[in-house]
Design a protein around this motif. Structure first.
Motif, mmCIF file in Angstrom:
data_model
loop_
_atom_site.group_PDB
_atom_site.id
_atom_site.type_symbol
_atom_site.label_atom_id
_atom_site.label_comp_id
_atom_site.label_asym_id
_atom_site.label_seq_id
_atom_site.Cartn_x
_atom_site.Cartn_y
_atom_site.Cartn_z
ATOM 1 N N LEU A 166 7.871 -8.144 4.643
ATOM 2 C CA LEU A 166 8.833 -7.668 3.657
ATOM 3 C C LEU A 166 9.694 -8.753 3.032
ATOM 4 C CD1 LEU A 166 10.109 -4.432 5.434
ATOM 5 C CD2 LEU A 166 8.464 -4.592 3.567
ATOM 6 N N ALA A 168 9.314 -11.631 1.725
ATOM 7 C CA ALA A 168 8.868 -12.196 0.451
ATOM 8 C C ALA A 168 9.035 -11.206 -0.697
ATOM 9 C CB ALA A 168 7.408 -12.636 0.561
ATOM 10 N N GLN A 169 8.999 -9.911 -0.400
ATOM 11 C CA GLN A 169 9.172 -8.896 -1.433
ATOM 12 C C GLN A 169 10.645 -8.636 -1.737
ATOM 13 O OE1 GLN A 169 6.759 -5.424 -0.457
ATOM 14 N NE2 GLN A 169 5.206 -6.717 0.491
ATOM 15 N N PHE A 170 11.510 -8.788 -0.732
ATOM 16 C CA PHE A 170 12.942 -8.644 -0.936
ATOM 17 C C PHE A 170 13.559 -9.862 -1.642
ATOM 18 C CE2 PHE A 170 12.717 -5.093 1.924
ATOM 19 C CZ PHE A 170 13.875 -4.354 1.700
ATOM 20 N N ASN A 173 14.827 -10.131 -5.268
ATOM 21 C CA ASN A 173 15.911 -9.196 -5.585
ATOM 22 C C ASN A 173 17.154 -9.484 -4.747
ATOM 23 O OD1 ASN A 173 14.088 -7.738 -7.322
ATOM 24 N ND2 ASN A 173 13.174 -6.895 -5.464
ATOM 25 N N ASP A 175 17.423 -10.050 -1.770
ATOM 26 C CA ASP A 175 17.291 -9.336 -0.493
ATOM 27 C C ASP A 175 17.913 -7.947 -0.505
ATOM 28 O OD1 ASP A 175 15.973 -11.533 0.631
ATOM 29 O OD2 ASP A 175 17.861 -12.447 1.267
ATOM 30 N N ALA A 178 13.361 -3.611 -2.295
ATOM 31 C CA ALA A 178 11.952 -3.883 -2.571
ATOM 32 C C ALA A 178 11.227 -2.557 -2.732
ATOM 33 C CB ALA A 178 11.313 -4.694 -1.444
ATOM 34 N N HIS A 180 7.936 -1.456 -1.778
ATOM 35 C CA HIS A 180 6.915 -1.999 -0.880
ATOM 36 C C HIS A 180 5.648 -1.156 -0.888
ATOM 37 C CE1 HIS A 180 4.905 -3.606 2.576
ATOM 38 N NE2 HIS A 180 5.115 -2.532 3.319
ATOM 39 N N HIS A 181 4.510 -1.817 -1.053
ATOM 40 C CA HIS A 181 3.198 -1.177 -0.929
ATOM 41 C C HIS A 181 2.617 -1.591 0.416
ATOM 42 C CE1 HIS A 181 2.626 0.208 -5.192
ATOM 43 N NE2 HIS A 181 3.601 -0.675 -5.356
ATOM 44 N N THR A 184 -2.181 -3.286 0.040
ATOM 45 C CA THR A 184 -2.428 -3.869 -1.275
ATOM 46 C C THR A 184 -3.515 -3.080 -2.004
ATOM 47 O OG1 THR A 184 -1.857 -6.062 -0.442
ATOM 48 C CG2 THR A 184 -3.099 -5.960 -2.495
ATOM 49 N N ASN A 189 3.776 3.808 -2.184
ATOM 50 C CA ASN A 189 4.804 2.802 -1.971
ATOM 51 C C ASN A 189 6.028 3.380 -1.265
ATOM 52 O OD1 ASN A 189 5.763 4.351 -4.084
ATOM 53 N ND2 ASN A 189 6.211 2.643 -5.454
#
Length: 233
Positions: A166, A168-170, A173, A175, A178, A180-181, A184, A189
């Motif tokens: 997570l 890297a996805q936060f 933004n 942190d 996100a 999140h999926h 992939t 989501n």
């Protein structure tokens, strides 16, 4: 607080059991009646974060990192579809998370409950809510929980889902959130976001129209007071 198993996490409110009123559990339900200028004056920022996919219309609201697959969906269901999620931000924190089903200002509010929860059983300073232990809240379709759990099971012993998946996805933004999926290429989501000042127990509310149909779902993280973001914690 009291505990009667999974379906009885509670947070303080000013309600009374005989006539329990959602507006006494949250002083912020009036935020949706404010104009853009009033939001600015009250130092509240609305941040859209994307659309949530709900293939079953059965919604789980929870801490996504500490809640297991046995956590149930909310009792009220919505029509399956894709719905926008936005955050109410104030004082550098996520003050509330909003899942919007239709435009409009709610005319009535209802506490979001799990199966087996009965609002009439609430006493004094109580309201049902979900526990947060990892500093995150979320909205997801019930099918997403099992999908994410399966991905967590694939991690090595020295890995954890936040740091290794997570983070890297936060990061883009700041942190704060996100979309999140878990898998992939799979459109399913999960909307994840900071939970106010951190860990605690937080209630959610259905904003209803005059016919009793849901316009939105709000989780209040206790940062705002009287729909105002000014001041300090």
């Amino acid at each position: 607080m009291r505990s009667v198993g999974l379906a009885a996490s509670v947070v303080p409110s000013l309600s009374i059991a005989a006539q329990w009123d959602p507006s006494q559990a949250s002083s912020n339900l009036g935020v949706f009646a404010l104009s853009d200028a009033e939001l600015v004056e009250r130092q509240i920022t609305v941040t859209p974060i994307g659309e949530l996919v709900l293939p079953t219309g059965e919604i789980i609201a929870c801490d996504p990192l500490t809640t297991g697959t046995d956590w149930p969906a909310l009792s009220r269901k919505v029509k399956p579809g894709h719905y926008p999620v936005s955050l109410l931000e104030a004082q550098g924190r996520v003050a509330g998370a909003v899942l919007r089903f239709r435009p409009g200002t709610p005319v009535r509010w209802e506490l979001a409950t799990l199966p087996g929860q009965d609002v009439s059983t609430l006493k004094g300073e109580e309201a049902f809510g979900y526990p947060v232990d990892a500093g995150l809240g979320s909205f997801m379709d019930k099918t997403a929980m099992a999908l994410m759990s399966a991905e967590q099971d694939k991690l090595k012993a020295d890995q954890n889902y936040y740091d290794d998946v997570l983070a890297a996805q936060f990061a883009p933004n700041q942190d704060r959130f996100a979309m999140h999926h878990p898998v992939t290429g799979n459109p399913l989501n999960i909307a994840m976001f900071w939970s106010g000042w951190g860990d605690g127990i937080y209630p959610s509310f259905w904003g209803l129209d005059a016919a009793g149909e849901p316009l939105l779902l709000l989780t209040d993280f206790g940062v705002l007071e009287n729909a105002d973001g000014r001041g300090s914690h």
